[in-house]
Design a protein around this motif. Sequence first.
Motif, PDB file in Angstrom:
ATOM      1  N   MET A   1     -16.945  -0.242   9.479  1.00 30.37           N
ATOM      2  CA  MET A   1     -17.270   0.798   8.506  1.00 30.37           C
ATOM      3  C   MET A   1     -17.623   0.160   7.168  1.00 30.37           C
ATOM      4  N   GLN A   2     -18.569   0.762   6.473  1.00 33.43           N
ATOM      5  CA  GLN A   2     -19.060   0.202   5.229  1.00 33.43           C
ATOM      6  C   GLN A   2     -18.835   1.167   4.078  1.00 33.43           C
ATOM      7  N   ASN A   3     -18.880   0.595   2.857  1.00 31.75           N
ATOM      8  CA  ASN A   3     -18.872   1.382   1.621  1.00 31.75           C
ATOM      9  C   ASN A   3     -17.648   2.267   1.464  1.00 31.75           C
ATOM     10  N   LEU A   4     -16.514   1.794   1.942  1.00 32.78           N
ATOM     11  CA  LEU A   4     -15.276   2.554   1.761  1.00 32.78           C
ATOM     12  C   LEU A   4     -14.717   2.330   0.362  1.00 32.78           C
ATOM     13  N   LYS A   5     -14.034   3.352  -0.130  1.00 33.95           N
ATOM     14  CA  LYS A   5     -13.259   3.223  -1.358  1.00 33.95           C
ATOM     15  C   LYS A   5     -11.789   3.315  -0.986  1.00 33.95           C
ATOM     16  N   VAL A   6     -11.023   2.307  -1.401  1.00 35.36           N
ATOM     17  CA  VAL A   6      -9.616   2.194  -1.010  1.00 35.36           C
ATOM     18  C   VAL A   6      -8.745   2.285  -2.251  1.00 35.36           C
ATOM     19  N   ILE A   7      -7.750   3.147  -2.211  1.00 29.25           N
ATOM     20  CA  ILE A   7      -6.753   3.261  -3.283  1.00 29.25           C
ATOM     21  C   ILE A   7      -5.470   2.601  -2.798  1.00 29.25           C
ATOM     22  N   ILE A   8      -4.974   1.617  -3.556  1.00 30.38           N
ATOM     23  CA  ILE A   8      -3.735   0.920  -3.207  1.00 30.38           C
ATOM     24  C   ILE A   8      -2.683   1.240  -4.255  1.00 30.38           C
ATOM     25  N   VAL A   9      -1.554   1.744  -3.810  1.00 31.65           N
ATOM     26  CA  VAL A   9      -0.430   2.051  -4.691  1.00 31.65           C
ATOM     27  C   VAL A   9       0.592   0.928  -4.552  1.00 31.65           C
ATOM     28  N   GLY A  10       0.705   0.094  -5.571  1.00 32.16           N
ATOM     29  CA  GLY A  10       1.649  -1.018  -5.546  1.00 32.16           C
ATOM     30  C   GLY A  10       0.938  -2.349  -5.650  1.00 32.16           C
ATOM     31  N   ALA A  11       1.325  -3.140  -6.650  1.00 40.46           N
ATOM     32  CA  ALA A  11       0.692  -4.435  -6.899  1.00 40.46           C
ATOM     33  C   ALA A  11       1.653  -5.581  -6.635  1.00 40.46           C
ATOM     34  N   GLY A  12       2.460  -5.444  -5.596  1.00 42.83           N
ATOM     35  CA  GLY A  12       3.303  -6.544  -5.162  1.00 42.83           C
ATOM     36  C   GLY A  12       2.538  -7.462  -4.220  1.00 42.83           C
ATOM     37  N   ILE A  13       3.277  -8.277  -3.470  1.00 38.48           N
ATOM     38  CA  ILE A  13       2.648  -9.240  -2.570  1.00 38.48           C
ATOM     39  C   ILE A  13       1.746  -8.541  -1.558  1.00 38.48           C
ATOM     40  N   GLY A  14       2.260  -7.503  -0.913  1.00 42.37           N
ATOM     41  CA  GLY A  14       1.484  -6.809   0.109  1.00 42.37           C
ATOM     42  C   GLY A  14       0.280  -6.091  -0.465  1.00 42.37           C
ATOM     43  N   GLY A  15       0.472  -5.375  -1.572  1.00 43.03           N
ATOM     44  CA  GLY A  15      -0.618  -4.628  -2.167  1.00 43.03           C
ATOM     45  C   GLY A  15      -1.753  -5.523  -2.629  1.00 43.03           C
TER      46      GLY A  15
END
Length: 386
Positions: A1-15
């Motif tokens: 899949m192309q051109n996805l927008k991803v929102i990530i909640v959390g800026a730890g190691i995993g995020g």
Amino acid sequence: MQNLKVIIVGAGIGGLTAAIALKQAGYQVEVYDRVQELRPVGAGISLWSNGVKILNRLGLGEQIATIGGQMDRMQYRSHTGELLNDIDLNPLVAQVGQRPYPVARRDLQNILLEGFGEPVNLGCECIGVEQTETSATARFANGHDATGDLVIAADGIRSVVREYVVGRAVEPQYGGYINWNGLVTADADLAPKNTWIVYVGEHKRASLMPVAGDRFYFFFDVPLPKGTPANPETYQAELRQHFQGWAKPVQLLIDRINPAEVARPEIHDVGPIERYVRDRVALLGDSAHATCPDLGQGGCQAMEDALVLANSLISTNISVKDALLRYEQERKQRANPVVQKARKRAEKIHGKEPNLTQQWYAQLAQEHPLEVTNAISEVILAGPLR
């Protein structure tokens, strides 16, 4: 899949690892975190070879090597200092194809932030998520909404998104012990600079592990009731009491710590849980499978999540929901058993059943070093990169 927008909640190691992997896949990625300033939780982390391989795959291998400690050996000693087992880690490296790297968490976080290369949106406390057939939205206490094709909840052991995904409240479970950890200057009177030393006895542990910058990452484990008051001004006095009569290097370590820079978490884990995904919302890292640190796999499992999630999205053109279900299936089979294994080991180490802990002490003195490295490699090689 192309051109996805991803929102990530959390800026730890995993995020952050997920942010790098998804950005490299060509997706638009936004990362949000509730804190006003990014500060790593805890002083250090042992990145076993499965985690290092993920970072190698993402092009961060050279950077990780510069911050990783040179850990050639692992020693178990009794609480009074007698050598129980001296383990050469080179056979482990030969089995799994990569050195482990103990690192300072701040150093690792800086590398991940640089690898992502985009600003993190701070001061954004997630209060919930919503989704439609075509999008998912993270809502924040400051009134901001972030909408994308999917939301990744990498918001830690106290995740606010987990109940939405699982459909019920999942409370972290107390692991039965408190952990003091920090960094000290490496010195030969504490431990050899290429050796991870673990002192064990009385259902407690004291440990020194080399990291870059001529430092040791240290930790002390003590089984104590949940809610035992914490006061940095008394940390050294408490540790002297808990570790009275232990070997001289342990006493020297207590003398040299800076209490103001010591973390003291009560150890908890989460799960295993039955769902990591709800349509376009996915849990990642500690929000899905926080582990007791007794296998050293918490950060590594979050990194594995990030790679598998990115690969699942890249390798299908069916739908976002289909890709996330494939991620869930693979990661549940891998991470849930790690949660259980880590908790079982935590209980054995910290005296939940005292006779089993005594048996473990005896086993340490009798085990062939290759049995130890084989057990570690079995965990490592069960990951997505072999």
